[in-house]
Scaffold this active site. Structure first.
Site, PDB file in Angstrom:
ATOM      1  N   HIS A 159       0.860  -1.173   0.000  1.00  0.00           N
ATOM      2  CA  HIS A 159       0.000   0.000   0.000  1.00  0.00           C
ATOM      3  C   HIS A 159       0.906   1.236   0.000  1.00  0.00           C
ATOM      4  O   HIS A 159       1.087   1.894   1.022  1.00  0.00           O
ATOM      5  CB  HIS A 159      -0.916  -0.011   1.226  1.00  0.00           C
TER       6      HIS A 159
ATOM      7  N   GLU B 225      -6.267  -4.542  -6.527  1.00  0.00           N
ATOM      8  CA  GLU B 225      -7.632  -3.981  -6.509  1.00  0.00           C
ATOM      9  C   GLU B 225      -7.753  -2.751  -7.418  1.00  0.00           C
ATOM     10  O   GLU B 225      -8.501  -1.814  -7.133  1.00  0.00           O
ATOM     11  CB  GLU B 225      -8.050  -3.642  -5.069  1.00  0.00           C
TER      12      GLU B 225
ATOM     13  N   TRP C 237     -10.291   3.188  -5.215  1.00  0.00           N
ATOM     14  CA  TRP C 237      -9.996   3.673  -3.857  1.00  0.00           C
ATOM     15  C   TRP C 237      -8.495   3.793  -3.580  1.00  0.00           C
ATOM     16  O   TRP C 237      -8.099   4.234  -2.509  1.00  0.00           O
ATOM     17  CB  TRP C 237     -10.655   2.771  -2.809  1.00  0.00           C
TER      18      TRP C 237
ATOM     19  N   TYR D  48     -14.441  -9.677  -0.751  1.00  0.00           N
ATOM     20  CA  TYR D  48     -14.948  -9.673   0.619  1.00  0.00           C
ATOM     21  C   TYR D  48     -16.472  -9.757   0.630  1.00  0.00           C
ATOM     22  O   TYR D  48     -17.136  -9.337  -0.312  1.00  0.00           O
ATOM     23  CB  TYR D  48     -14.507  -8.399   1.341  1.00  0.00           C
TER      24      TYR D  48
ATOM     25  N   GLU E   1      -7.320 -12.180  -1.538  1.00  0.00           N
ATOM     26  CA  GLU E   1      -7.864 -11.625  -0.296  1.00  0.00           C
ATOM     27  C   GLU E   1      -9.332 -12.014  -0.238  1.00  0.00           C
ATOM     28  O   GLU E   1     -10.026 -11.981  -1.254  1.00  0.00           O
ATOM     29  CB  GLU E   1      -7.753 -10.103  -0.228  1.00  0.00           C
TER      30      GLU E   1
END
Length: 330
Positions: free
Chosen positions: A90, A153, A158, A224, A258
């Site tokens: 990140h 992602e 985001w 998720y 994930e």
């Protein structure tokens, strides 16, 4: 490590993974050799995930306050017990100085590419990542293999490298720059993972920003649960079905990179929601996110006394799941 990833589904098995597993858990932080997973089922996850966020700034701890020295030690320990290590990054926003989630400017990726205002700074960041990864060695000097999973992602918006924040060409150029710079720094122990979210509706969308077969060893997805069990199972079915087709056509291992349901509100989630879907697909592993010690309710794996722990013991006992023992015997 690549052979392990490829052979798992051929053997009808998949590895279980957990982010920051030995770093902290519910009610503890930093205890040597401790793991919520091990406390529940007696074995460690076969895959452990760690994050490199803030390494680029020269910090001693990452974005979740985990010391990089401890990540190094735990990565070696996981390798020695026969498990696998994967790392995400990140990275902070190199244009604004804020974190990875700062999406206030859509020129960030462009700014780090050749000719951009932050290109030289970003090369320095990549060098710090490479130097750190190359420092993760056993006592006899063997570099620990790492499945590196940057720019994940990206099908959402985001992170500063997300779908709405850069063009397809810019995203691919970011990957190329990252891959080439780390290769030039001698990171021959890395495998590379491409890891979109659940947004793609077909293989074309999944592959829209794919960096190319020569730079990818494993394809994944981060998925998720936010709604009902039935909705999540349908989502997993869709994205794993897309990935299975891509995996077959491109000859790549695949994984659920994930996953999870925060706070695990369903006591039979492991065997009744997750397992029935993922067992249908040739995945190499499934990895759930962290058990935060300092953020109540932010956990994705069981711990002793947690309502789904008994069901997780059943999940662990299933012949298809793979964990590793403390002494290194699989």
């Amino acid at each position: 490590m690549l052979k392990t990833l490829e052979n798992m589904p051929r053997d009808g098995k998949f590895m279980f993974g957990h982010h920051d597993d030995t770093m902290y858990g519910i009610g503890w932080v930093g205890d040597e050799g401790r793991s919520d997973i091990k406390s529940v089922c007696g074995e460690y996850p076969a895959v452990m995930s760690f994050d490199l966020g803030d390494i680029e700034l020269g910090h001693d701890v990452n974005l979740d306050s985990v010391p990089f020295d401890k990540i190094r030690r735990e990565a070696v320990a996981q390798y020695r017990r026969g498990g696998m290590v994967t790392m995400s990054w990140h990275a902070n926003n190199p244009l604004t100085g804020k974190n990875a989630w700062d999406v206030s400017d859509s020129s960030v990726v462009r700014s780090v590419l050749p000719g951009g205002a932050n290109h030289e700074k970003f090369l320095g960041w990549l060098d710090r990542v490479a130097d750190y990864l190359n420092s993760i060695k056993t006592a006899d000097g063997v570099k620990v293999p790492v499945l590196f999973r940057p720019w994940h992602e990206h099908t959402g918006s985001w992170f500063w490298w997300g779908q709405a924040l850069c063009s397809t060409e810019e995203y691919k150029a970011l990957w190329q720059l990252t891959y080439d710079r780390l290769a030039a720094k001698g990171t021959d122990q890395l495998l590379w993972a491409y890891s979109p979210g659940i947004e793609p509706k077909d293989t074309a969308e999944y592959l829209e920003r794919y960096p190319g077969d020569s730079k990818i060893d494993l394809i994944g997805a981060d998925a998720y649960q936010y709604g009902t069990n039935a909705e999540y199972m349908a989502t997993l079915d869709r994205i794993l079905g897309i990935m299975e087709q891509v995996s077959r056509e491109h000859g790549k291992a695949m994984a659920l990179t994930e996953a999870g349901h925060e706070s695990i509100p369903d006591s039979t989630w492991w065997t009744q929601t997750l397992l029935p879907v993922i067992a249908k697909y040739p995945i190499s592993y499934v990895l759930v996110w962290r058990n935060a010690h300092n953020k109540p309710g932010h956990y994705f794996a069981p711990y002793p006394g947690e309502p789904s722990a008994k069901d997780f013991v059943k999940f662990h006992a299933d012949r298809r799941t793979v964990f590793v023992k403390a002494g290194g015997e699989k």
